[in-house]
Design a protein around this motif. Structure first.
Motif, mmCIF file in Angstrom:
data_model
loop_
_atom_site.group_PDB
_atom_site.id
_atom_site.type_symbol
_atom_site.label_atom_id
_atom_site.label_comp_id
_atom_site.label_asym_id
_atom_site.label_seq_id
_atom_site.Cartn_x
_atom_site.Cartn_y
_atom_site.Cartn_z
ATOM 1 N N THR A 16 0.843 -1.195 0.000
ATOM 2 C CA THR A 16 0.000 0.000 0.000
ATOM 3 C C THR A 16 0.885 1.253 0.000
ATOM 4 O O THR A 16 0.389 2.356 0.150
ATOM 5 N N GLU A 261 -16.327 -5.316 -13.844
ATOM 6 C CA GLU A 261 -15.320 -5.670 -12.856
ATOM 7 C C GLU A 261 -15.288 -7.150 -12.508
ATOM 8 O O GLU A 261 -14.323 -7.627 -11.907
ATOM 9 N N ARG A 312 -7.177 -2.561 -15.092
ATOM 10 C CA ARG A 312 -6.817 -3.415 -13.968
ATOM 11 C C ARG A 312 -5.990 -4.590 -14.497
ATOM 12 O O ARG A 312 -6.449 -5.342 -15.346
ATOM 13 N N ALA A 372 -1.499 -6.696 -5.067
ATOM 14 C CA ALA A 372 -2.723 -5.891 -5.065
ATOM 15 C C ALA A 372 -3.395 -5.881 -6.436
ATOM 16 O O ALA A 372 -4.623 -5.924 -6.542
ATOM 17 N N GLU A 376 -7.244 -7.153 -7.307
ATOM 18 C CA GLU A 376 -8.247 -6.315 -7.977
ATOM 19 C C GLU A 376 -8.840 -7.025 -9.186
ATOM 20 O O GLU A 376 -10.058 -6.972 -9.421
ATOM 21 N N SER A 379 -11.406 -9.358 -8.211
ATOM 22 C CA SER A 379 -12.458 -8.701 -7.417
ATOM 23 C C SER A 379 -12.384 -9.101 -5.946
ATOM 24 O O SER A 379 -13.404 -9.327 -5.289
ATOM 25 N N ARG A 380 -11.155 -9.150 -5.411
ATOM 26 C CA ARG A 380 -10.956 -9.451 -4.001
ATOM 27 C C ARG A 380 -10.454 -8.204 -3.281
ATOM 28 O O ARG A 380 -9.429 -7.642 -3.648
ATOM 29 N N ASP A 381 -11.186 -7.770 -2.256
ATOM 30 C CA ASP A 381 -10.720 -6.639 -1.455
ATOM 31 C C ASP A 381 -10.201 -7.094 -0.101
ATOM 32 O O ASP A 381 -9.921 -6.266 0.777
ATOM 33 N N ASP A 382 -10.057 -8.423 0.074
ATOM 34 C CA ASP A 382 -9.612 -8.967 1.354
ATOM 35 C C ASP A 382 -8.194 -9.506 1.299
ATOM 36 O O ASP A 382 -7.667 -9.961 2.321
ATOM 37 N N THR A 385 -2.789 -6.992 -0.068
ATOM 38 C CA THR A 385 -1.998 -6.020 0.691
ATOM 39 C C THR A 385 -1.936 -6.471 2.145
ATOM 40 O O THR A 385 -2.708 -7.323 2.584
ATOM 41 N N LYS A 390 -7.222 -7.181 6.662
ATOM 42 C CA LYS A 390 -6.959 -8.018 5.497
ATOM 43 C C LYS A 390 -6.640 -9.446 5.936
ATOM 44 O O LYS A 390 -6.148 -9.688 7.044
#
Length: 459
Positions: A16, A261, A312, A372, A376, A379-382, A385, A390
């Motif tokens: 990040t 997405e 992306r 990261a 993306e 489609s994973r935000d968990d 990073t 997380k």
């Protein structure tokens, strides 16, 4: 509740932007709870691991793979062939693929990826002869302990209808839809921290009908799953697509609902500038597979243009019969080097001509794509990073090795010097690699079994 403290880390790279010397992480029940310096993270934990001399970063995310293809590495007839001839050389072997072969190849491929720092793999499986089911792939991959996005592909257009594959490798279109829905029902986990997710997708736009592509797109939206296929891998694909359906592949797919997405395409080597902008505008992702593209002579994807336009992008190892390895860190290095070649080629879609004063794509940018960026695309935000909240997907590399001697930038050294394997890894807080060895499966036993299954294809 279980807790884990990793500390005394030489360099903790969160992806990040933060890079922390003498870093530490606190993990509780598979999730990162705290991150900072060793003096800041002093909480007691059930397990405490000293990572002095290590670089720690998020687990790498592989956005495109064909795990079963490890059974067909270095096949003589396919060694020096471009994509179509390569497929024609290998299709007869894949006709002999069995459920046991899929399980063994899935396990061995996932094991190789884990040792190379990968903690999440997106596998694109589209051949199902001899009674193979998604269950076999799940049974193969799951014991290794990596996260998996398994794509239920399928071909309905065989040689008798002008396709490439023998009819024995095709399925009825209703069977493909039914099998995809069954896989979603049985294995897809939409929750944060999921270890297993299912996506839909045939191998190419010309291997199925428009009706099936549209139906799979609707199925994906209904169930909230991903859509995946190969796109613009070779120079001749666009012409073949125009001849067959009256439009280039990307506009054709977009007209069938393949955009957004939840969609990602493998390769995307040969796209026009307006098509790249279309991908960026819709949020559609790309799995960049540089080694496979080089191995098959397919061309060089315009990574610089993708990044400039805001597409992306993640990295993909691709099949172990077109790479021919499952080495995720090697893919990171290859992506950086090939992007630099591209930057120095006028008129080839690079960042721009490699003139004096122009900054080339960096090791850190490539590591971001592999972590990261891959998250993306899937489609994973968990994942992807290292930050509180997380999932604890973490890899560590010991710098006390011959190949890193003399390095002045530990994070860049992982790419520039080449990282043969990781020394430690955790997936959702569970140890997968310890001191360079897999803890989850017996590699020697697995390799022997894989050798036997591979021999069956040429018997």
């Amino acid at each position: 509740m279980s807790s884990l403290r990793l500390h005394s880390i030489d360099l903790l790279a969160t992806m990040t932007g933060a890079e922390i010397g003498d870093g530490a992480l606190l993990v509780r029940d598979g999730w990162i709870e705290k991150i900072g310096t060793t003096s800041e993270i002093t909480d007691a934990a059930d397990e405490s691991v000293d990572l002095s001399g290590h670089v720690v970063l998020p687990g790498l995310v592989n956005t495109h793979q064909h795990l079963w293809q490890s059974l067909a590495r270095a096949v003589p007839a396919a060694q020096d062939a471009a994509l179509v001839d390569w497929l024609m050389a290998l299709f007869p072997l894949w006709e002999k693929l069995t459920p046991d072969g899929v399980r063994t190849a899935g396990r061995l491929g996932a094991a190789g990826l884990a040792l190379s720092g990968c903690t999440t793999v997106a596998d694109h499986h589209y051949v199902w002869p001899n009674g193979i089911r998604m269950d076999d792939l799940v049974d193969g991959v799951a014991p290794v302990g990596v996260r998996a996005h398994l794509t239920r592909g399928g071909m309905s257009v065989g040689a008798s209808q002008g396709g490439l594959a023998a009819d024995v490798l095709t399925e009825r279109e209703d069977a493909i839809v039914d099998a995809t829905e069954r896989a979603v029902s049985a294995f897809h986990d939409p929750e944060a921290g999921a270890m297993m997710r299912i996506a839909a997708g045939p191998p190419s736009v010309l291997s199925t009908s428009a009706e099936l592509m549209r139906e799979l797109g609707a199925l994906a939206r209904e169930h909230g799953i991903g859509l995946h296929t190969h796109l613009a891998e070779t120079a001749g694909e666009s012409e073949r697509c125009v001849a067959a359906v009256g439009a280039p592949a990307l506009p054709y797919l977009e007209s069938l609902g393949w955009s957004g997405e939840h969609v990602w395409f493998a390769h995307a080597v040969h796209l026009a500038p307006d098509e790249i902008r279309s991908l960026a505008g819709s949020g559609t992702g790309v799995a960049h597979c540089p080694t496979s593209n080089m191995r098959l002579g397919s061309g060089i994807a315009p990574l610089g243009e993708f990044l400039r336009e805001g597409v992306r992008v993640g990295l993909g190892v691709d099949g172990a019969a077109s790479n021919d390895s499952t080495d995720m860190f090697a893919e990171v290095r290859q992506a950086m080097l090939l992007a630099r070649v591209m930057a120095g080629m006028k008129g080839m879609g690079g960042i721009r001509h490699g003139s004096a004063g122009h900054r080339l794509l960096t090791a850190r940018q490539m590591l971001r794509l592999a972590t990261a960026g891959g998250a993306e695309v899937l489609s994973r935000d968990d994942i992807g990073t290292l930050a509180p909240g997380k999932a604890a997907d973490i890899v560590a590399v010991d710098l006390d090795r011959l190949r890193f001697a003399g390095q002045h930038d530990p994070l860049a050294a992982l790419v520039l010097c080449g990282t043969a394997h990781v020394d430690q890894s955790w997936v959702h807080g569970r140890r997968v690699v310890e001191d360079g060895r897999l803890r989850t499966v017996d590699v020697d036993e697995l390799t022997a079994e894989h050798r036997a299954r591979s021999a069956e294809l040429t018997a």
